[in-house]
Scaffold this motif. Structure first.
Motif, PDB file in Angstrom:
ATOM      1  N   UNK A 311       0.854  -1.184   0.000  1.00  0.00           N
ATOM      2  CA  UNK A 311       0.000   0.000   0.000  1.00  0.00           C
ATOM      3  C   UNK A 311       0.892   1.235   0.000  1.00  0.00           C
ATOM      4  N   UNK A 312       0.384   2.387  -0.388  1.00  0.00           N
ATOM      5  CA  UNK A 312       1.194   3.607  -0.362  1.00  0.00           C
ATOM      6  C   UNK A 312       1.604   3.991   1.059  1.00  0.00           C
ATOM      7  N   UNK A 313       2.795   4.539   1.188  1.00  0.00           N
ATOM      8  CA  UNK A 313       3.321   4.987   2.479  1.00  0.00           C
ATOM      9  C   UNK A 313       3.824   6.417   2.306  1.00  0.00           C
ATOM     10  N   UNK A 314       3.399   7.304   3.169  1.00  0.00           N
ATOM     11  CA  UNK A 314       3.888   8.675   3.164  1.00  0.00           C
ATOM     12  C   UNK A 314       4.720   8.889   4.424  1.00  0.00           C
ATOM     13  N   UNK A 315       5.970   9.257   4.273  1.00  0.00           N
ATOM     14  CA  UNK A 315       6.870   9.504   5.403  1.00  0.00           C
ATOM     15  C   UNK A 315       7.112  11.004   5.492  1.00  0.00           C
ATOM     16  N   UNK A 316       6.832  11.590   6.652  1.00  0.00           N
ATOM     17  CA  UNK A 316       7.028  13.024   6.853  1.00  0.00           C
ATOM     18  C   UNK A 316       8.045  13.216   7.977  1.00  0.00           C
ATOM     19  N   UNK A 330      14.385   9.308   5.862  1.00  0.00           N
ATOM     20  CA  UNK A 330      14.935   8.999   4.538  1.00  0.00           C
ATOM     21  C   UNK A 330      15.154   7.498   4.374  1.00  0.00           C
ATOM     22  N   UNK A 331      15.644   6.864   5.418  1.00  0.00           N
ATOM     23  CA  UNK A 331      15.909   5.427   5.347  1.00  0.00           C
ATOM     24  C   UNK A 331      14.607   4.647   5.189  1.00  0.00           C
ATOM     25  N   UNK A 332      13.587   5.015   5.954  1.00  0.00           N
ATOM     26  CA  UNK A 332      12.297   4.317   5.853  1.00  0.00           C
ATOM     27  C   UNK A 332      11.740   4.449   4.441  1.00  0.00           C
ATOM     28  N   UNK A 333      11.772   5.668   3.904  1.00  0.00           N
ATOM     29  CA  UNK A 333      11.245   5.899   2.556  1.00  0.00           C
ATOM     30  C   UNK A 333      12.033   5.128   1.505  1.00  0.00           C
ATOM     31  N   UNK A 338       6.850   1.595  -1.997  1.00  0.00           N
ATOM     32  CA  UNK A 338       5.770   2.479  -2.429  1.00  0.00           C
ATOM     33  C   UNK A 338       5.676   3.704  -1.518  1.00  0.00           C
ATOM     34  N   UNK A 339       6.832   4.177  -1.073  1.00  0.00           N
ATOM     35  CA  UNK A 339       6.870   5.275  -0.111  1.00  0.00           C
ATOM     36  C   UNK A 339       7.275   6.591  -0.753  1.00  0.00           C
ATOM     37  N   UNK A 340       6.707   7.677  -0.253  1.00  0.00           N
ATOM     38  CA  UNK A 340       7.107   9.041  -0.565  1.00  0.00           C
ATOM     39  C   UNK A 340       7.703   9.656   0.690  1.00  0.00           C
ATOM     40  N   UNK A 341       8.599  10.607   0.505  1.00  0.00           N
ATOM     41  CA  UNK A 341       9.188  11.320   1.635  1.00  0.00           C
ATOM     42  C   UNK A 341       8.918  12.810   1.497  1.00  0.00           C
ATOM     43  N   UNK A 342       8.448  13.411   2.584  1.00  0.00           N
ATOM     44  CA  UNK A 342       8.292  14.863   2.642  1.00  0.00           C
ATOM     45  C   UNK A 342       9.185  15.395   3.749  1.00  0.00           C
ATOM     46  N   UNK A 343      10.118  16.262   3.391  1.00  0.00           N
ATOM     47  CA  UNK A 343      10.995  16.928   4.351  1.00  0.00           C
ATOM     48  C   UNK A 343      10.385  18.283   4.697  1.00  0.00           C
ATOM     49  N   UNK A 396       8.376   9.501  -4.363  1.00  0.00           N
ATOM     50  CA  UNK A 396       8.844  10.855  -4.603  1.00  0.00           C
ATOM     51  C   UNK A 396       9.425  11.391  -3.306  1.00  0.00           C
ATOM     52  N   UNK A 397      10.285  12.368  -3.437  1.00  0.00           N
ATOM     53  CA  UNK A 397      10.818  13.075  -2.282  1.00  0.00           C
ATOM     54  C   UNK A 397      10.550  14.549  -2.479  1.00  0.00           C
ATOM     55  N   UNK A 398       9.964  15.173  -1.488  1.00  0.00           N
ATOM     56  CA  UNK A 398       9.612  16.583  -1.607  1.00  0.00           C
ATOM     57  C   UNK A 398      10.096  17.334  -0.388  1.00  0.00           C
ATOM     58  N   UNK A 399      10.251  18.623  -0.550  1.00  0.00           N
ATOM     59  CA  UNK A 399      10.607  19.502   0.550  1.00  0.00           C
ATOM     60  C   UNK A 399       9.643  20.666   0.559  1.00  0.00           C
ATOM     61  N   UNK A 400       9.091  20.959   1.730  1.00  0.00           N
ATOM     62  CA  UNK A 400       8.164  22.076   1.854  1.00  0.00           C
ATOM     63  C   UNK A 400       8.975  23.352   1.977  1.00  0.00           C
TER      64      UNK A 400
END
Length: 417
Positions: A311-316, A330-333, A338-343, A396-400
């Motif tokens: 399933x999708x995973x979002x890591x913040x 970062x490591x978890x993503x 199926x993970x995304x990372x938001x910094x 994907x990896x994103x930064x706010x």
């Protein structure tokens, strides 16, 4: 978490030092220095500065939290209080007694709070989301209004088993949201029951968490690991002497020392209500339970647990998180396919409170992106061509850059209201 336990102990010692200094100065100032005159009269030479200084230190020992909170945080923000909604006490799957609340209508989000806190920490988040989702919150065993099993100890395996029972009881695919140890609990569930991810669990959102012994992903973790036997012995002693530990915790709360320690978990945007709420919860929850939970974390590992999550995973993660550094997110993503990372820039460990608009926006966006299936009562669980909920690998990896502005009955078995 281990990182915050160290400054809490140091600030607690400082708080007691201030109190003892106050009592000594008051006593010595009142007693003075006795001398006998030629006529046999006893004269006491008192130094007024001792009384005034002792009085000031005593006032700080019982009222210091007010100036500490006022000087170290900003006003404003969403009001936050340790206020309960309408909840029920339930029998947990692993023998715990669980306090659970649910409110709102729509697809279900099940939230798991961080260590030393309870489900009231989600109050601000619930106020924003209950109009769009059905929200289920609960107190981890041993914290808040939930109780550990008889002869049970707080550890991640117990929490994960209780979480499994709650997930299954919902009767429909849900999204799990976990902060800190809440995220660790979700990963433990994934390690033990990977088949649930993509079936009962439609998506996962991890907030400021880690994948292994927190001392390996925190600031100054090397010091904690070097002193590991001493730290674990101190935690065991805290549990054994819980009444004294609780007395110390409340004294630190009154003096503001506990607030100073917890302030290290916030970034620059912390409000007075947020710091007060977190410190209040960490103080009123049993220090023995908290100590044993931290001790258990030091022997925990779930590296790669989400590798099989279908399933999708979002890591913040917060870029200035001292408790669970951004490298952990970062490591978890990187290990979940199926993970995304938001910094989140400027976010510390309690980023979901002080930058709630950013976190709320991301939670809403993630949930909206899921192709929510019908509940199993309406049709069998369906899978996408990728074999799980949602599309294929959308990593994907994103930064706010800037913060954004932005009840159905449960089949739980109840033991009382």
């Amino acid at each position: 978490m281990p990182f915050l336990s160290i400054p809490r102990v140091l600030f607690a010692l400082l708080s007691w030092l201030v109190l003892f200094a106050a009592l000594y100065l008051l006593w010595s100032g009142y007693a003075g220095t006795a001398s006998v005159t030629a006529d046999g009269d006893v004269i006491r030479d008192r130094e007024p500065w001792r009384v005034w200084t002792g009085s000031a230190l005593l006032a700080w020992s019982v009222l210091g939290r007010f100036p500490v909170v006022w000087l170290t945080t900003r006003p404003g923000g969403r009001p936050i209080r340790a206020v309960r909604g309408s909840g029920r006490t339930l029998d947990g799957a692993a023998g715990s007694t669980l306090y659970v609340e649910q409110e709102g209508e729509g697809r279900t989000l099940l939230l798991v709070h961080g260590w030393g806190l309870d489900s009231t920490i989600w109050r601000g988040l619930k106020a924003e989301l209950r109009g769009r989702f059905r929200l289920v919150t609960w107190d981890l065993p041993g914290l808040g209004l939930s109780r550990l099993p008889k002869r049970g100890r707080p550890d991640l395996d117990l929490f994960a088993e209780e979480l499994r029972g709650l997930v299954v009881s919902q009767g429909e695919p849900i999204v799990l949201i976990g902060h800190s140890i809440g995220g660790m609990t979700i990963q433990t569930l994934a390690r033990e029951h990977p088949d649930m991810f993509g079936r009962e669990i439609a998506g996962v959102i991890l907030l400021n968490t880690t994948y292994t012994d927190p001392s390996r992903t925190m600031v100054l973790g090397g010091v904690v690991r070097m002193l590991r036997p001493l730290v674990k012995a101190g935690l065991a002693l805290t549990a054994a002497l819980q009444p004294l530990a609780w007395l110390s915790a409340w004294q630190s709360y009154l003096s503001g020392s506990a607030h100073l320690a917890n302030r290290l978990g916030f970034g620059a945007e912390a409000t007075r209500d947020q710091l007060e709420h977190v410190t209040w919860l960490a103080t009123r929850n049993p220090p023995g339970v908290q100590a044993l939970g931290i001790r258990a974390m030091m022997d925990w590992d779930a590296d790669g647990a989400l590798a099989g999550a279908n399933c999708p995973v979002r890591v913040i993660g917060g870029e200035i998180d001292l408790v669970t550094r951004i490298e952990a997110s970062e490591h978890i993503a990187a290990t979940a396919p199926r993970a995304d990372l938001l910094r989140v820039p400027g976010a510390n460990h309690m980023g979901f409170l002080e930058q709630s608009d950013v976190y709320l926006s991301e939670i809403t966006r993630f949930c909206a992106s899921l192709p929510w299936p019908e509940p199993p009562s309406a049709r069998p669980f369906a899978r996408s061509a990728a074999g799980g909920w949602g599309s294929a690998d959308t990593r994907r990896t994103a930064t706010v850059s800037e913060p954004e502005g932005a009840t159905s009955p449960s089949p739980f078995r109840s033991t009382g209201d």
